[in-house]
Design a protein around this motif. Structure first.
Motif, PDB file in Angstrom:
ATOM      1  N   ASP A  46      11.384  -1.658 -10.037  1.00  0.00           N
ATOM      2  CA  ASP A  46      10.968  -3.304  -9.728  1.00  0.00           C
ATOM      3  C   ASP A  46       9.446  -3.422  -9.429  1.00  0.00           C
ATOM      4  OD1 ASP A  46      12.244  -5.947  -9.408  1.00  0.00           O
ATOM      5  OD2 ASP A  46      11.222  -5.675  -7.009  1.00  0.00           O
ATOM      6  N   GLU A  47       8.756  -2.751  -8.877  1.00  0.00           N
ATOM      7  CA  GLU A  47       7.517  -2.778  -8.596  1.00  0.00           C
ATOM      8  C   GLU A  47       6.659  -2.511 -10.125  1.00  0.00           C
ATOM      9  OE1 GLU A  47       5.590  -3.901  -5.989  1.00  0.00           O
ATOM     10  OE2 GLU A  47       7.491  -4.261  -5.196  1.00  0.00           O
ATOM     11  N   PHE A  48       7.168  -1.800 -10.893  1.00  0.00           N
ATOM     12  CA  PHE A  48       6.834  -1.528 -12.082  1.00  0.00           C
ATOM     13  C   PHE A  48       6.957  -2.763 -12.897  1.00  0.00           C
ATOM     14  CE2 PHE A  48       7.117  -0.250 -16.590  1.00  0.00           C
ATOM     15  CZ  PHE A  48       5.969  -0.053 -16.997  1.00  0.00           C
ATOM     16  N   HIS A  49       8.186  -3.284 -13.038  1.00  0.00           N
ATOM     17  CA  HIS A  49       8.618  -4.484 -13.604  1.00  0.00           C
ATOM     18  C   HIS A  49       7.457  -5.753 -13.305  1.00  0.00           C
ATOM     19  CE1 HIS A  49      11.021  -8.475 -12.966  1.00  0.00           C
ATOM     20  NE2 HIS A  49      10.856  -8.558 -14.216  1.00  0.00           N
ATOM     21  N   GLN A  50       7.372  -5.997 -11.989  1.00  0.00           N
ATOM     22  CA  GLN A  50       6.455  -6.878 -11.473  1.00  0.00           C
ATOM     23  C   GLN A  50       4.925  -6.877 -12.012  1.00  0.00           C
ATOM     24  OE1 GLN A  50       6.660  -7.561  -7.388  1.00  0.00           O
ATOM     25  NE2 GLN A  50       8.803  -7.036  -7.040  1.00  0.00           N
ATOM     26  N   ILE A  51       4.569  -5.790 -12.652  1.00  0.00           N
ATOM     27  CA  ILE A  51       3.152  -5.781 -13.292  1.00  0.00           C
ATOM     28  C   ILE A  51       3.164  -6.649 -14.298  1.00  0.00           C
ATOM     29  CG2 ILE A  51       1.765  -4.208 -14.759  1.00  0.00           C
ATOM     30  CD1 ILE A  51       2.632  -1.775 -13.065  1.00  0.00           C
ATOM     31  N   PHE A  52       4.329  -6.796 -15.223  1.00  0.00           N
ATOM     32  CA  PHE A  52       4.457  -7.830 -16.139  1.00  0.00           C
ATOM     33  C   PHE A  52       4.562  -9.356 -15.982  1.00  0.00           C
ATOM     34  CE2 PHE A  52       5.363  -3.247 -17.248  1.00  0.00           C
ATOM     35  CZ  PHE A  52       4.460  -3.200 -18.275  1.00  0.00           C
ATOM     36  N   VAL A  53       4.929  -9.534 -14.678  1.00  0.00           N
ATOM     37  CA  VAL A  53       5.174 -10.812 -14.216  1.00  0.00           C
ATOM     38  C   VAL A  53       3.892 -11.604 -13.665  1.00  0.00           C
ATOM     39  CG1 VAL A  53       6.638 -12.364 -12.713  1.00  0.00           C
ATOM     40  CG2 VAL A  53       7.377 -10.203 -13.464  1.00  0.00           C
ATOM     41  N   PRO A  54       3.496 -12.896 -14.436  1.00  0.00           N
ATOM     42  CA  PRO A  54       2.346 -13.565 -14.032  1.00  0.00           C
ATOM     43  C   PRO A  54       2.182 -13.701 -12.626  1.00  0.00           C
ATOM     44  CG  PRO A  54       3.279 -14.714 -15.760  1.00  0.00           C
ATOM     45  CD  PRO A  54       4.413 -13.579 -15.184  1.00  0.00           C
ATOM     46  N   ASN A  55       1.191 -13.439 -11.895  1.00  0.00           N
ATOM     47  CA  ASN A  55       0.602 -13.583 -10.514  1.00  0.00           C
ATOM     48  C   ASN A  55       1.517 -12.497  -9.676  1.00  0.00           C
ATOM     49  OD1 ASN A  55      -1.018 -15.878 -11.217  1.00  0.00           O
ATOM     50  ND2 ASN A  55       0.763 -17.104 -11.329  1.00  0.00           N
ATOM     51  N   ARG A  56       1.862 -11.511 -10.134  1.00  0.00           N
ATOM     52  CA  ARG A  56       2.491 -10.594  -9.222  1.00  0.00           C
ATOM     53  C   ARG A  56       1.839  -9.443  -9.589  1.00  0.00           C
ATOM     54  NH1 ARG A  56       7.560 -10.953  -6.427  1.00  0.00           N
ATOM     55  NH2 ARG A  56       8.602 -13.174  -6.793  1.00  0.00           N
ATOM     56  N   PHE A  79      16.227  -8.310  -9.619  1.00  0.00           N
ATOM     57  CA  PHE A  79      15.532  -8.515 -10.777  1.00  0.00           C
ATOM     58  C   PHE A  79      15.153  -9.748 -11.268  1.00  0.00           C
ATOM     59  CE2 PHE A  79      14.943  -8.353 -15.360  1.00  0.00           C
ATOM     60  CZ  PHE A  79      13.906  -7.435 -15.507  1.00  0.00           C
ATOM     61  N   VAL A  80      16.092 -10.676 -11.234  1.00  0.00           N
ATOM     62  CA  VAL A  80      15.809 -12.024 -11.469  1.00  0.00           C
ATOM     63  C   VAL A  80      14.874 -12.460 -10.418  1.00  0.00           C
ATOM     64  CG1 VAL A  80      16.822 -14.313 -11.526  1.00  0.00           C
ATOM     65  CG2 VAL A  80      18.094 -12.452 -12.571  1.00  0.00           C
ATOM     66  N   LEU A  81      15.196 -12.568  -9.304  1.00  0.00           N
ATOM     67  CA  LEU A  81      14.209 -13.278  -8.286  1.00  0.00           C
ATOM     68  C   LEU A  81      12.761 -12.539  -8.397  1.00  0.00           C
ATOM     69  CD1 LEU A  81      16.402 -13.145  -5.134  1.00  0.00           C
ATOM     70  CD2 LEU A  81      15.781 -15.145  -6.551  1.00  0.00           C
ATOM     71  N   SER A  82      12.667 -11.281  -8.892  1.00  0.00           N
ATOM     72  CA  SER A  82      11.356 -10.716  -8.928  1.00  0.00           C
ATOM     73  C   SER A  82      10.585 -11.120 -10.106  1.00  0.00           C
ATOM     74  CB  SER A  82      11.248  -9.224  -8.635  1.00  0.00           C
ATOM     75  OG  SER A  82      11.952  -8.338  -9.756  1.00  0.00           O
TER      76      SER A  82
END
Length: 140
Positions: free
Chosen positions: A96-106, A32-35
């Motif tokens: 984790d993929e859902f979480h990455q929607i909210f991370v800039p440039n991911r 989670f932290v790395l993503s």
């Protein structure tokens, strides 16, 4: 006790459910932290970077291993622990993929979910296979 841990580490860890689940949870937190870091494209260099899909496969193959042991530590059969570890790794990959929607440039990627699930399957299967071999050896 130390002798058992050295001789059959998987069987020893199965007798420690809190430790087994702590290892699984710690690794899931690491994923989670790395993503959570924004994606930055790899810099050109001599070595060709490893594909992101392979990285997903590898990190979830690693996750499948402690998940299998964790489920075994709760008394599940090898087959059930394998299925549950695979399903848990796959579900965690989806979240984790859902979480990455909210991370800039991911972005979320269906291909990454497939790689996560395949990795979880391989990791759980590898743990299943190692457990079977160690269990036979400990009975001899």
């Amino acid at each position: 006790m130390i002798r058992m841990a050295l001789k059959n580490p998987l069987l020893w860890l199965e007798s420690k459910p809190k430790l087994a689940w702590s290892i699984s949870a710690a690794y899931m937190i690491l994923i989670f932290v790395l993503s959570s870091f924004p994606y930055s494209p790899p810099q050109p260099g001599i070595l060709k970077p490893v594909s992101a899909t392979f990285k997903h496969f590898l990190e979830y193959a690693i996750l499948g291993f402690p998940l299998f042991v964790s489920f075994r530590s709760t008394g599940k059969t090898r087959s059930n622990a394998f299925i549950l570890a695979f399903l848990a790794a796959s579900f965690y990959g989806i979240t984790d993929e859902f979480h990455q929607i909210f991370v800039p440039n991911r972005t979320a990627s269906f291909l990454d979910i497939i790689a996560d699930s395949a990795g979880g399957f391989v990791g759980a299967f590898f743990s299943f296979f190692c457990h079977k071999k160690l269990f036979k050896r400990s009975r001899a």
